[in-house]
Design a protein around this motif. Structure first.
Motif, PDB file in Angstrom:
ATOM      1  N   ASN A 176       1.004  -1.104  -0.024  1.00 56.53           N
ATOM      2  CA  ASN A 176       0.229   0.015  -0.063  1.00 56.53           C
ATOM      3  C   ASN A 176       0.854   1.347   0.132  1.00 56.53           C
ATOM      4  N   LEU A 177       1.122   1.909  -1.106  1.00 58.59           N
ATOM      5  CA  LEU A 177       2.070   2.853  -1.295  1.00 58.59           C
ATOM      6  C   LEU A 177       1.635   4.114  -0.730  1.00 58.59           C
ATOM      7  N   GLU A 178       0.365   4.468  -0.586  1.00 62.78           N
ATOM      8  CA  GLU A 178      -0.508   5.279   0.239  1.00 62.78           C
ATOM      9  C   GLU A 178      -0.195   5.431   1.746  1.00 62.78           C
ATOM     10  N   LEU A 180       2.606   3.723   3.052  1.00 67.79           N
ATOM     11  CA  LEU A 180       3.958   4.121   3.213  1.00 67.79           C
ATOM     12  C   LEU A 180       4.064   5.677   3.177  1.00 67.79           C
ATOM     13  N   VAL A 181       3.622   6.171   2.383  1.00 67.77           N
ATOM     14  CA  VAL A 181       3.889   7.508   2.121  1.00 67.77           C
ATOM     15  C   VAL A 181       3.372   8.388   3.366  1.00 67.77           C
ATOM     16  N   LYS A 182       2.198   8.074   3.782  1.00 68.41           N
ATOM     17  CA  LYS A 182       1.722   8.590   5.128  1.00 68.41           C
ATOM     18  C   LYS A 182       2.762   8.315   6.196  1.00 68.41           C
ATOM     19  N   ALA A 183       3.240   7.093   6.456  1.00 65.03           N
ATOM     20  CA  ALA A 183       4.019   6.741   7.553  1.00 65.03           C
ATOM     21  C   ALA A 183       5.424   7.641   7.455  1.00 65.03           C
ATOM     22  N   VAL A 184       5.892   7.733   6.206  1.00 62.04           N
ATOM     23  CA  VAL A 184       6.784   8.664   6.008  1.00 62.04           C
ATOM     24  C   VAL A 184       6.717  10.225   6.450  1.00 62.04           C
ATOM     25  N   ALA A 185       5.542  10.480   5.745  1.00 66.45           N
ATOM     26  CA  ALA A 185       4.882  11.992   6.263  1.00 66.45           C
ATOM     27  C   ALA A 185       4.906  12.288   7.680  1.00 66.45           C
ATOM     28  N   GLU A 186       4.539  11.422   8.413  1.00 69.25           N
ATOM     29  CA  GLU A 186       4.678  11.365   9.950  1.00 69.25           C
ATOM     30  C   GLU A 186       5.770  10.824  10.731  1.00 69.25           C
ATOM     31  N   SER A 187       6.797  10.913   9.958  1.00 71.41           N
ATOM     32  CA  SER A 187       8.167  10.390  10.537  1.00 71.41           C
ATOM     33  C   SER A 187       8.272   8.938  11.255  1.00 71.41           C
ATOM     34  N   ARG A 188       7.151   8.204  10.602  1.00 73.15           N
ATOM     35  CA  ARG A 188       7.072   6.884  11.328  1.00 73.15           C
ATOM     36  C   ARG A 188       7.912   5.893  10.448  1.00 73.15           C
ATOM     37  N   TYR A 193      12.800   4.892   2.212  1.00 75.89           N
ATOM     38  CA  TYR A 193      11.845   4.013   1.882  1.00 75.89           C
ATOM     39  C   TYR A 193      11.323   4.515   0.260  1.00 75.89           C
ATOM     40  N   LEU A 194      11.224   5.702   0.156  1.00 74.86           N
ATOM     41  CA  LEU A 194      10.739   6.329  -0.970  1.00 74.86           C
ATOM     42  C   LEU A 194      11.678   6.692  -1.983  1.00 74.86           C
ATOM     43  N   GLN A 195      11.297   6.374  -3.361  1.00 77.20           N
ATOM     44  CA  GLN A 195      12.228   6.737  -4.455  1.00 77.20           C
ATOM     45  C   GLN A 195      11.571   7.368  -5.426  1.00 77.20           C
TER      46      GLN A 195
END
Length: 230
Positions: A176-178, A180-188, A193-195
């Motif tokens: 689930n890319l969304e 994962l992106v949310k986890a990165v945005a929330e510094s979790r 992990y994103l390219q």
């Protein structure tokens, strides 16, 4: 003798011209329109030398390439099915090993669960005996005990084949890319992990040019001189 005269001197070897051309290019300075024109002529001469080098022994190169392709084709005719056979056999072997390992774990879990049940039954029986004897508090304390058993480990008895062993490689897939992106945005999760999809970004910049506008991305241009072979 000018730079162009040196590079077009037929008494010099191509090897000499190549090394000379590199030195000339490194020393080039463009300060006037005349300098710019001279550099343009220099590029033409260099392109002509490139064509000359590429043409040198071209028939031999083509013949050697055909021979190499024939060797590879003949080898692969037999090698490819052998490699496929190896891969099929390995997959079937791993499938069997995995099935046996599942059976081993299931039996191990069954035995350990049974041991815990038997220990729990013993605890309850002891508590009931105490309770029947009037030791109510002691019975309650016994009932509160957690069953403790030494876990049984069933050994892995899979056949060992000399020269072969199983490698376990840990990998992952994004489901689930969304998320994962949310986890990165929330510094979790780390931004590592994103390219960036550079191919897609470049295609969009090429399509939109000056109209391209995406936060965090800066469009820019690189120029190169196109020059035909002379």
């Amino acid at each position: 003798m000018t730079e162009l005269a040196v590079l077009t001197d037929n008494t010099l070897t191509v090897e000499t011209k190549a090394s000379t051309a590199l030195g000339i290019a490194q020393a080039l300075k463009i300060e006037t329109d005349a300098d710019r024109l001279r550099v343009g002529e220099f590029v033409k001469v260099v392109k002509a030398l490139q064509k000359e080098v590429k043409a040198d022994r071209e028939p031999e190169r083509v013949a050697a390439q055909k021979l190499l392709d024939a060797i590879r084709g003949g080898r692969n005719k037999h090698l490819v099915p052998l490699e496929q056979a190896e891969e099929i056999a390995k997959k079937k072997g791993l499938a069997y090993d995995d099935a046996q390992e599942r059976k081993r774990r299931e039996e191990q879990d069954r035995i350990n669960a049974q041991l815990r049940e038997e220990e729990q039954a013993r605890i309850l029986a002891d508590a009931q005996t105490l309770e029947d004897g009037g030791a109510v508090e002691e019975a309650a304390a016994v009932r509160a005990q957690e069953p403790e058993v030494v876990p049984v480990i069933i050994p892995n008895l899979a056949p060992k084949i000399e020269g072969q062993h199983t490698l376990t490689l840990w990998k992952c897939r994004v489901i689930n890319l969304e998320t994962l992106v949310k986890a990165v945005a929330e510094s979790r999760a780390s931004i590592a992990y994103l390219q960036v999809n550079q191919v897609y970004a470049n295609s969009e910049v090429k399509r939109l040019k000056e109209q391209f506008a995406v936060d965090g991305i800066e469009p820019y241009t690189e120029k190169s001189l196109a020059s035909k072979s002379w």
